[in-house]
Design a protein around this motif. Structure first.
Motif, PDB file in Angstrom:
ATOM      1  N   ALA A  61       0.830  -1.214   0.000  1.00  0.00           N
ATOM      2  CA  ALA A  61       0.000   0.000   0.000  1.00  0.00           C
ATOM      3  C   ALA A  61       0.862   1.261   0.000  1.00  0.00           C
ATOM      4  CB  ALA A  61      -0.927  -0.004   1.203  1.00  0.00           C
ATOM      5  N   ASP A  62       0.489   2.206  -0.851  1.00  0.00           N
ATOM      6  CA  ASP A  62       1.182   3.487  -0.939  1.00  0.00           C
ATOM      7  C   ASP A  62       0.158   4.599  -0.705  1.00  0.00           C
ATOM      8  OD1 ASP A  62       2.677   5.699  -1.464  1.00  0.00           O
ATOM      9  OD2 ASP A  62       3.049   5.244  -3.576  1.00  0.00           O
ATOM     10  N   PHE A  63       0.282   5.278   0.417  1.00  0.00           N
ATOM     11  CA  PHE A  63      -0.667   6.325   0.778  1.00  0.00           C
ATOM     12  C   PHE A  63      -0.171   7.727   0.416  1.00  0.00           C
ATOM     13  CE2 PHE A  63      -1.622   2.787   3.573  1.00  0.00           C
ATOM     14  CZ  PHE A  63      -3.013   2.776   3.632  1.00  0.00           C
ATOM     15  N   SER A  64       0.996   7.802  -0.189  1.00  0.00           N
ATOM     16  CA  SER A  64       1.634   9.101  -0.395  1.00  0.00           C
ATOM     17  C   SER A  64       0.842  10.044  -1.289  1.00  0.00           C
ATOM     18  CB  SER A  64       3.038   8.905  -0.974  1.00  0.00           C
ATOM     19  OG  SER A  64       2.980   8.248  -2.235  1.00  0.00           O
ATOM     20  N   GLY A  65       0.000   9.502  -2.166  1.00  0.00           N
ATOM     21  CA  GLY A  65      -0.729  10.376  -3.094  1.00  0.00           C
ATOM     22  C   GLY A  65      -2.049  10.899  -2.564  1.00  0.00           C
ATOM     23  N   TYR A  66      -2.429  10.504  -1.364  1.00  0.00           N
ATOM     24  CA  TYR A  66      -3.735  10.918  -0.843  1.00  0.00           C
ATOM     25  C   TYR A  66      -3.631  12.239  -0.093  1.00  0.00           C
ATOM     26  CZ  TYR A  66      -5.059   6.177  -2.056  1.00  0.00           C
ATOM     27  OH  TYR A  66      -5.286   5.015  -2.744  1.00  0.00           O
ATOM     28  N   LYS A  67      -4.445  13.207  -0.525  1.00  0.00           N
ATOM     29  CA  LYS A  67      -4.442  14.534   0.072  1.00  0.00           C
ATOM     30  C   LYS A  67      -5.780  14.875   0.740  1.00  0.00           C
ATOM     31  CE  LYS A  67      -0.465  14.931  -1.962  1.00  0.00           C
ATOM     32  NZ  LYS A  67       0.783  14.725  -1.191  1.00  0.00           N
ATOM     33  N   ARG A  68      -6.825  14.127   0.360  1.00  0.00           N
ATOM     34  CA  ARG A  68      -8.168  14.398   0.889  1.00  0.00           C
ATOM     35  C   ARG A  68      -8.799  13.089   1.369  1.00  0.00           C
ATOM     36  NH1 ARG A  68     -11.272  17.069  -3.889  1.00  0.00           N
ATOM     37  NH2 ARG A  68     -10.129  15.474  -5.066  1.00  0.00           N
ATOM     38  N   VAL A  69      -9.866  13.226   2.151  1.00  0.00           N
ATOM     39  CA  VAL A  69     -10.519  12.062   2.740  1.00  0.00           C
ATOM     40  C   VAL A  69     -12.016  12.109   2.473  1.00  0.00           C
ATOM     41  CG1 VAL A  69     -11.122  10.894   4.906  1.00  0.00           C
ATOM     42  CG2 VAL A  69      -8.800  11.779   4.559  1.00  0.00           C
ATOM     43  N   ARG A  70     -12.539  10.973   2.070  1.00  0.00           N
ATOM     44  CA  ARG A  70     -13.989  10.812   1.951  1.00  0.00           C
ATOM     45  C   ARG A  70     -14.439   9.905   3.089  1.00  0.00           C
ATOM     46  NH1 ARG A  70     -16.679   7.115  -2.722  1.00  0.00           N
ATOM     47  NH2 ARG A  70     -18.496   6.465  -1.521  1.00  0.00           N
ATOM     48  N   LEU A  71     -15.272  10.438   3.966  1.00  0.00           N
ATOM     49  CA  LEU A  71     -15.724   9.699   5.150  1.00  0.00           C
ATOM     50  C   LEU A  71     -17.135   9.182   4.925  1.00  0.00           C
ATOM     51  CD1 LEU A  71     -15.125   8.844   8.072  1.00  0.00           C
ATOM     52  CD2 LEU A  71     -15.981  11.081   8.819  1.00  0.00           C
ATOM     53  N   ASP A  72     -17.272   7.857   4.879  1.00  0.00           N
ATOM     54  CA  ASP A  72     -18.587   7.253   4.702  1.00  0.00           C
ATOM     55  C   ASP A  72     -19.464   7.499   5.925  1.00  0.00           C
ATOM     56  OD1 ASP A  72     -18.041   6.222   2.198  1.00  0.00           O
ATOM     57  OD2 ASP A  72     -17.391   4.271   2.959  1.00  0.00           O
ATOM     58  N   PRO A  73     -20.782   7.385   5.784  1.00  0.00           N
ATOM     59  CA  PRO A  73     -21.670   7.467   6.952  1.00  0.00           C
ATOM     60  C   PRO A  73     -21.243   6.442   8.003  1.00  0.00           C
ATOM     61  CG  PRO A  73     -22.944   7.547   4.932  1.00  0.00           C
ATOM     62  CD  PRO A  73     -21.534   7.228   4.525  1.00  0.00           C
ATOM     63  N   ILE A  74     -21.342   6.824   9.259  1.00  0.00           N
ATOM     64  CA  ILE A  74     -20.880   5.975  10.352  1.00  0.00           C
ATOM     65  C   ILE A  74     -21.972   4.993  10.764  1.00  0.00           C
ATOM     66  CG2 ILE A  74     -19.812   5.961  12.632  1.00  0.00           C
ATOM     67  CD1 ILE A  74     -18.360   7.633  10.407  1.00  0.00           C
ATOM     68  N   GLU A  75     -21.596   3.733  10.853  1.00  0.00           N
ATOM     69  CA  GLU A  75     -22.524   2.710  11.327  1.00  0.00           C
ATOM     70  C   GLU A  75     -22.327   2.493  12.825  1.00  0.00           C
ATOM     71  OE1 GLU A  75     -24.975   0.905   9.648  1.00  0.00           O
ATOM     72  OE2 GLU A  75     -24.604   2.433   8.133  1.00  0.00           O
ATOM     73  N   VAL A  76     -23.417   2.300  13.552  1.00  0.00           N
ATOM     74  CA  VAL A  76     -23.354   2.030  14.992  1.00  0.00           C
ATOM     75  C   VAL A  76     -24.189   0.785  15.274  1.00  0.00           C
ATOM     76  CG1 VAL A  76     -23.872   2.884  17.311  1.00  0.00           C
ATOM     77  CG2 VAL A  76     -23.055   4.479  15.553  1.00  0.00           C
ATOM     78  N   GLU A  77     -23.586  -0.194  15.945  1.00  0.00           N
ATOM     79  CA  GLU A  77     -24.275  -1.429  16.293  1.00  0.00           C
ATOM     80  C   GLU A  77     -24.062  -1.737  17.770  1.00  0.00           C
ATOM     81  OE1 GLU A  77     -26.225  -3.217  14.418  1.00  0.00           O
ATOM     82  OE2 GLU A  77     -25.868  -2.091  12.555  1.00  0.00           O
ATOM     83  N   PHE A  78     -25.140  -2.133  18.455  1.00  0.00           N
ATOM     84  CA  PHE A  78     -25.048  -2.454  19.869  1.00  0.00           C
ATOM     85  C   PHE A  78     -24.478  -3.852  20.093  1.00  0.00           C
ATOM     86  CE2 PHE A  78     -28.227   0.945  20.054  1.00  0.00           C
ATOM     87  CZ  PHE A  78     -27.741   1.684  21.118  1.00  0.00           C
ATOM     88  N   ASP A  79     -23.903  -4.048  21.270  1.00  0.00           N
ATOM     89  CA  ASP A  79     -23.449  -5.366  21.698  1.00  0.00           C
ATOM     90  C   ASP A  79     -24.643  -6.317  21.712  1.00  0.00           C
ATOM     91  OD1 ASP A  79     -22.838  -7.552  23.696  1.00  0.00           O
ATOM     92  OD2 ASP A  79     -20.943  -6.467  23.818  1.00  0.00           O
ATOM     93  N   LYS A  80     -24.413  -7.548  21.278  1.00  0.00           N
ATOM     94  CA  LYS A  80     -25.511  -8.519  21.208  1.00  0.00           C
ATOM     95  C   LYS A  80     -26.080  -8.835  22.585  1.00  0.00           C
ATOM     96  CE  LYS A  80     -22.448 -12.569  21.374  1.00  0.00           C
ATOM     97  NZ  LYS A  80     -22.030 -13.801  20.668  1.00  0.00           N
ATOM     98  N   ASN A  81     -25.290  -8.589  23.638  1.00  0.00           N
ATOM     99  CA  ASN A  81     -25.750  -8.866  24.999  1.00  0.00           C
ATOM    100  C   ASN A  81     -26.399  -7.663  25.671  1.00  0.00           C
ATOM    101  OD1 ASN A  81     -24.771 -11.585  25.071  1.00  0.00           O
ATOM    102  ND2 ASN A  81     -22.700 -10.770  25.309  1.00  0.00           N
ATOM    103  N   TRP A  82     -26.493  -6.556  24.945  1.00  0.00           N
ATOM    104  CA  TRP A  82     -27.121  -5.363  25.525  1.00  0.00           C
ATOM    105  C   TRP A  82     -28.628  -5.529  25.487  1.00  0.00           C
ATOM    106  CZ3 TRP A  82     -29.510  -0.703  23.298  1.00  0.00           C
ATOM    107  CH2 TRP A  82     -29.649   0.329  24.241  1.00  0.00           C
ATOM    108  N   LYS A  83     -29.233  -5.538  26.648  1.00  0.00           N
ATOM    109  CA  LYS A  83     -30.687  -5.730  26.750  1.00  0.00           C
ATOM    110  C   LYS A  83     -31.254  -4.632  27.650  1.00  0.00           C
ATOM    111  CE  LYS A  83     -30.520 -10.753  26.058  1.00  0.00           C
ATOM    112  NZ  LYS A  83     -29.090 -10.793  25.706  1.00  0.00           N
ATOM    113  N   PRO A  84     -31.528  -3.482  27.086  1.00  0.00           N
ATOM    114  CA  PRO A  84     -31.980  -2.342  27.884  1.00  0.00           C
ATOM    115  C   PRO A  84     -33.383  -2.505  28.451  1.00  0.00           C
ATOM    116  CG  PRO A  84     -32.157  -1.826  25.564  1.00  0.00           C
ATOM    117  CD  PRO A  84     -31.461  -3.151  25.650  1.00  0.00           C
TER     118      PRO A  84
END
Length: 232
Positions: A61-84
């Protein structure tokens, strides 16, 4: 009309892709968190990191040519054991589906805000398009486990705390044009590491959560500095 349909199809495909990314991340975490994590993962090679739990990179991998960033929408998932809403909580104390979605939305929005601030102030504009100099960053917060105290009386804000909770960040770096996977990072944070953080559905108060998110943002930015030759 055709272009609108195509745009909608692309948006749906992108959403499904991100959702699958989060699901895959959860499924792979037990193996990656083992005492002896794999040396290779999807063609990426594990490298030692003092800042995060697990870091994998494409050897060429060569990252030297990257000057900008595209940030995808953030996904959030709860722990499978979380039972509110388990049997120990009375109906008046239980969280509605809108409460749960609010937690996910608030954390995702704060994540994007923190990452965008850290990147832009250090010379990495965050953009919406793909191009040769744009690095695509896909991220998910998974295994989110929070404790939910009693709901407050009507008219007052509702508060959630992670004093005994935890969350894990999974990040993938790809070429924005080709989609080639170049790096992946996994890092977990416990409530004891950052202190309590709070999410309210009327006034956002996430100072300690922001501490964890800021740490992750700095690690990503410093990693980009090293990879692109900007590190001093």
């Amino acid at each position: 009309m055709t272009s609108l349909k195509n745009a909608g199809a692309r948006g749906t495909a992108a959403h499904l892709s991100l959702a699958l990314f989060a699901i895959s991340a959860v499924a792979l975490l037990p193996a990656i968190a083992a005492d002896a994590p794999p040396a290779e993962w999807d063609g990426l090679v594990r490298v030692e990191s003092k800042q995060i739990d697990h870091l994998y990179k494409l050897p060429e991998a060569d990252f030297s040519g990257y000057k900008r960033v595209r940030l995808d929408p953030i996904e959030v998932e709860f722990d499978k054991n979380w039972k509110p809403n388990d049997s120990t909580r009375s109906p008046s104390q239980r969280l509605s589906s809108s409460d749960i979605e609010k937690i996910k939305k608030t954390l995702a929005e704060e994540f994007r805000k923190v990452f965008t601030e850290e990147l832009t102030k250090n010379g990495y504009p965050v953009v919406a398009e793909s191009d040769d100099d744009v690095l695509r960053v896909s991220a998910a917060i998974v295994n989110l486990y929070i404790t939910a105290p009693e709901k407050m009386s009507a008219g007052r804000s509702r508060t959630y705390t992670t004093s005994a909770g935890h969350m894990t960040l999974v990040v993938e770096l790809r070429d924005s044009v080709t989609g080639k996977l170049m790096a992946r990072a996994v890092d977990s944070v416990q409530g004891r590491d950052t202190g309590n953080f709070m999410i309210t559905n009327s006034v956002t108060n996430m100072s300690s959560a922001r501490t964890a998110l800021s740490k992750w943002a700095v690690v990503l930015r410093e990693g980009l500095d090293d990879a692109t030759g900007r590190a001093k």
